[in-house]
Design a protein around this motif. Sequence first.
Motif, PDB file in Angstrom:
ATOM      1  N   GLN A   2       0.841  -1.197   0.000  1.00  0.00           N
ATOM      2  CA  GLN A   2       0.000   0.000   0.000  1.00  0.00           C
ATOM      3  C   GLN A   2       0.871   1.241   0.000  1.00  0.00           C
ATOM      4  O   GLN A   2       1.989   1.214   0.512  1.00  0.00           O
ATOM      5  CB  GLN A   2      -0.826   0.052   1.286  1.00  0.00           C
ATOM      6  CG  GLN A   2      -2.171  -0.621   1.201  1.00  0.00           C
ATOM      7  CD  GLN A   2      -2.940  -0.449   2.495  1.00  0.00           C
ATOM      8  OE1 GLN A   2      -2.375  -0.222   3.558  1.00  0.00           O
ATOM      9  NE2 GLN A   2      -4.250  -0.545   2.397  1.00  0.00           N
ATOM     10  N   THR A   4       0.753   4.849   1.695  1.00  0.00           N
ATOM     11  CA  THR A   4      -0.004   5.552   2.740  1.00  0.00           C
ATOM     12  C   THR A   4       0.558   6.952   2.928  1.00  0.00           C
ATOM     13  O   THR A   4       1.740   7.115   3.249  1.00  0.00           O
ATOM     14  CB  THR A   4       0.100   4.780   4.072  1.00  0.00           C
ATOM     15  OG1 THR A   4      -0.164   3.400   3.820  1.00  0.00           O
ATOM     16  CG2 THR A   4      -0.917   5.309   5.075  1.00  0.00           C
ATOM     17  N   THR A   6       0.233  10.457   4.997  1.00  0.00           N
ATOM     18  CA  THR A   6      -0.322  10.913   6.271  1.00  0.00           C
ATOM     19  C   THR A   6       0.044  12.370   6.544  1.00  0.00           C
ATOM     20  O   THR A   6       1.234  12.718   6.544  1.00  0.00           O
ATOM     21  CB  THR A   6       0.220  10.025   7.426  1.00  0.00           C
ATOM     22  OG1 THR A   6       0.053   8.655   7.080  1.00  0.00           O
ATOM     23  CG2 THR A   6      -0.527  10.309   8.727  1.00  0.00           C
ATOM     24  N   ASN A  23      -4.298  13.143   3.473  1.00  0.00           N
ATOM     25  CA  ASN A  23      -4.276  11.777   4.007  1.00  0.00           C
ATOM     26  C   ASN A  23      -4.915  10.860   2.975  1.00  0.00           C
ATOM     27  O   ASN A  23      -6.067  11.062   2.603  1.00  0.00           O
ATOM     28  CB  ASN A  23      -5.086  11.695   5.316  1.00  0.00           C
ATOM     29  CG  ASN A  23      -4.381  12.389   6.463  1.00  0.00           C
ATOM     30  OD1 ASN A  23      -3.462  11.855   7.056  1.00  0.00           O
ATOM     31  ND2 ASN A  23      -4.800  13.614   6.730  1.00  0.00           N
ATOM     32  N   THR A  25      -4.860   6.525   1.501  1.00  0.00           N
ATOM     33  CA  THR A  25      -4.332   5.166   1.438  1.00  0.00           C
ATOM     34  C   THR A  25      -4.650   4.626   0.054  1.00  0.00           C
ATOM     35  O   THR A  25      -5.804   4.634  -0.372  1.00  0.00           O
ATOM     36  CB  THR A  25      -4.995   4.274   2.510  1.00  0.00           C
ATOM     37  OG1 THR A  25      -4.721   4.850   3.785  1.00  0.00           O
ATOM     38  CG2 THR A  25      -4.423   2.861   2.472  1.00  0.00           C
ATOM     39  N   ASN A  27      -4.265   1.512  -2.685  1.00  0.00           N
ATOM     40  CA  ASN A  27      -4.006   0.078  -2.844  1.00  0.00           C
ATOM     41  C   ASN A  27      -3.535  -0.251  -4.251  1.00  0.00           C
ATOM     42  O   ASN A  27      -3.592   0.596  -5.147  1.00  0.00           O
ATOM     43  CB  ASN A  27      -5.293  -0.701  -2.548  1.00  0.00           C
ATOM     44  CG  ASN A  27      -5.700  -0.568  -1.109  1.00  0.00           C
ATOM     45  OD1 ASN A  27      -4.916  -0.822  -0.199  1.00  0.00           O
ATOM     46  ND2 ASN A  27      -6.940  -0.135  -0.881  1.00  0.00           N
TER      47      ASN A  27
END
Length: 224
Positions: A2, A4, A6, A23, A25, A27
């Motif tokens: 993944q 990610t 942040t 933010n 995420t 895939n």
Amino acid sequence: MQLTITNLNKTYSNGVHAINNVNLTINQGMFGLLGPNGAGKSSLMRTIATLQEADSGSIMLGEINVLTQKDDVRKTLGYLPQEFGVYPKIDAITLLDHLAVLKGITHKAERKELVESLLQKTNLWEARTKNLGGYSGGMKQRFGIAQALIASPKLIIVDEPTAGLDPAERNRFLNLLSELGENTIVILSTHIVEDVKELCSDMAIINRGQVLYKGNPFDAMAQL
Ligand code: ADP
Ligand code: ADP
């Protein structure tokens, strides 16, 4: 694997807050980053691609800290910038072979097989001995994919790829991208809703550096 992101922030020296507490995420598969011109897409893509610094926040690609372990990211990254340039006076088969040498593939037969498969996959086999300077915009973009795939990347970033392509070339390019999806994170940055709607299983909408929506394209379009 993944990706990610942040609490990511970037303000340029002119005061523009181009990445505003992002933010996300992301895939494996095709991810669409949709936003108007000036939304902050390229700033975010360049930061993920280790080409510019963030002011704060973090980006993780699996176990790799993208903001600090740049060499590790670069080994596994395919990046196609908005204005993708090619060397005009070399042909596709020669350049791909050279790039494979630089990637450390020393066996000639192995390189030949790889280069031929990439040219087939990107539909450039017929044009393999033509100088890249004579390629159309769509052919250049497809060559960019062939070039990116030499590294067997886990992450491919494509910034505004369909701008300037005619409809047939656009479809060809997008279909090619969608075939790369399964074991790879492909981020398609675009201001064109249809590009995302047709191909992406997941998406975000950004404007003024902020994420306004995260989810799947169908739900997003239903809200418009
Ligand atoms: P740095 O401040 O890091 O030296 P540059 O000013 O050289 O960065 O710009 C880096 C890239 O961003 C260049 O491609 C440049 O054309 C582009 N750029 C610079 N200012 C702007 C702006 N206001 N809007 C969009 N792109 C810009
Ligand atoms: P997009 O890719 O969505 O068009 P960008 O990331 O290029 O958006 O730009 C986001 C904002 O940041 C814009 O206001 C742009 O003018 C500004 N910008 C981009 N690059 C730079 C830079 N190097 N220096 C100053 N401002 C920039």
